[in-house]
Design a protein around this motif. Structure first.
Motif, PDB file in Angstrom:
ATOM      1  N   ARG A 218       0.812  -1.219   0.000  1.00  0.00           N
ATOM      2  CA  ARG A 218       0.000   0.000   0.000  1.00  0.00           C
ATOM      3  C   ARG A 218       0.850   1.276   0.000  1.00  0.00           C
ATOM      4  O   ARG A 218       0.308   2.377  -0.085  1.00  0.00           O
ATOM      5  CB  ARG A 218      -0.951  -0.003   1.200  1.00  0.00           C
ATOM      6  N   LYS A 221       2.974   3.531  -4.239  1.00  0.00           N
ATOM      7  CA  LYS A 221       2.761   4.800  -4.949  1.00  0.00           C
ATOM      8  C   LYS A 221       3.388   5.966  -4.197  1.00  0.00           C
ATOM      9  O   LYS A 221       4.021   6.840  -4.801  1.00  0.00           O
ATOM     10  CB  LYS A 221       1.265   5.037  -5.157  1.00  0.00           C
ATOM     11  N   THR A 261      -2.914  -5.367  -8.792  1.00  0.00           N
ATOM     12  CA  THR A 261      -3.660  -4.503  -9.689  1.00  0.00           C
ATOM     13  C   THR A 261      -3.666  -5.129 -11.081  1.00  0.00           C
ATOM     14  O   THR A 261      -2.877  -6.034 -11.383  1.00  0.00           O
ATOM     15  CB  THR A 261      -3.010  -3.110  -9.776  1.00  0.00           C
ATOM     16  N   GLN A 264      -0.234  -4.837 -12.629  1.00  0.00           N
ATOM     17  CA  GLN A 264       0.740  -5.790 -12.081  1.00  0.00           C
ATOM     18  C   GLN A 264       0.515  -7.197 -12.624  1.00  0.00           C
ATOM     19  O   GLN A 264       1.470  -7.916 -12.920  1.00  0.00           O
ATOM     20  CB  GLN A 264       0.686  -5.776 -10.557  1.00  0.00           C
TER      21      GLN A 264
END
Length: 352
Positions: A218, A221, A261, A264
């Motif tokens: 998490r 980013k 994601t 990914q």
């Protein structure tokens, strides 16, 4: 070697051009690495083996078998109790460097292997030796946990001719860092990276790394944004089980397919198509401090040792029958025929 106190630096946010350059450099680093892997795979012949490239492109070497950290996704805490610590003999190091200097195929030399390289007090002398012996032709890259990036170390980096400095961080916050990298001080390491940035080393490119695991996924980013805002390129990739050497990898670290994601998941599939099969034994060799040459950089358990560079040359081992057998098996994706590959998650998940 004692780390300098963690003194916050007043680093200015990079301008748009520097941030864009950091993104380009990030992509360039990945393309350089994975591109070299793919070229090596494509140059393989079932008949002639690696005759088109009769020497490894990448060489990783362990000058000292030691690390002061206990990172959760790393096998070192387990294998430090299995294999003796030690330091590479100078005569053996000289022998390896002399052979590298005779082979134009070598692109990159990394004096780091299953260790923290900055624990070797003579490391920068050895880096300078490689640069001199190869006339600067071979790129020298160092990967470190960043705990020893003192003012003195930064100056020694400047003098050594080091081309690339990669600092493994693996977190954006001190809380996650403490869980992922126990034994290291987040503030001290960040201060060290900031020290490198402020030094504006003219010949050394700085990168920061994040190995994507369940604990930090998490923060990916935020991590990328923070460092690109400072003009520093990032290298991010998913963790793997180091040829089956990480205990409880699936339970504690591996990010399940459903948690990835869409991008990914696409990267995983694309990497398998792009490489075709595992590229490591086609492009790279790894040499331990005692001269043992591993089939794979990730083989912490030393399941496949192809020989010793104190007794035979790198070229002889690279082109020997054992490596030829391994490459035949992997080119046919017969991973279960090679002890170090059977449990490896890389060929299952992909290489990005």
């Amino acid at each position: 070697m004692t780390a300098s106190p963690a003194v916050p630096l007043q680093l200015r946010r990079a301008g748009p051009a520097a941030r864009a350059r950091a993104r380009v450099d990030s992509m360039g680093y990945a393309m350089q690495l994975y591109g070299a892997y793919r070229r090596a795979v494509r140059q393989y012949s079932a008949v002639d083996d690696m005759a088109a490239t009769p020497f490894p492109r990448y060489i990783q070497l362990q000058t000292i078998n030691a690390c002061q950290a206990s990172c959760t996704m790393c096998p070192y805490p387990v294998y430090s109790k299995v294999f003796q610590r030690g330091r590479m003999d100078d005569a053996l190091f000289d022998r390896v460097v002399d052979e590298i200097a005779r082979h134009d195929e070598v692109e990159t030399f990394v004096p780091m292997l299953q260790n923290e390289p900055l624990l070797d007090k003579r490391l920068f002398e050895k880096i300078a030796q490689v640069k001199r012996a190869t006339g600067g032709r071979v790129r020298v890259e160092l990967v470190t946990n960043g705990a020893f990036l003192t003012d003195e170390t930064v100056e020694r980096i400047r003098e050594s001719g080091l081309d690339t400095l990669d600092v493994s961080l693996d977190a954006a916050s001190p809380e996650v860092y403490a869980r992922v990298r126990p034994g290291l001080d987040f503030d001290a390491v960040i201060a060290g990276v900031e020290r490198v940035i402020a030094a504006r080393l003219p010949h050394t490119k700085l990168y920061v790394r994040l190995v994507r695991v369940r604990e930090n996924v998490r923060e990916v980013k935020a991590f990328a944004r923070r460092w690109r805002d400072l003009g520093v390129p990032v290298f991010i990739y998913s963790a793997h089980d180091r040829a089956g050497s990480v205990e409880r990898f699936d339970a504690d670290h591996r990010i399940a397919e459903r948690e990835l994601t869409f991008l990914q998941r696409l990267e995983r599939r694309a990497s398998r198509l792009y490489m075709g099969h595992c590229p490591v034994p086609f492009a790279m060799t790894s040499i331990l401090h005692d001269g043992q040459m591993l089939m794979c950089v990730h083989d912490w358990g030393r399941k496949v040792v192809v020989g010793n560079v104190g007794e035979a040359s790198i070229a002889e081992l690279w082109n020997g029958e054992r490596m030829r057998e391994i490459r035949r098996a992997l080119s046919a994706r017969r991973y279960h025929d090679v002890a170090a590959c059977r449990d490896c998650s890389l060929w299952k998940d992909g290489w990005f």
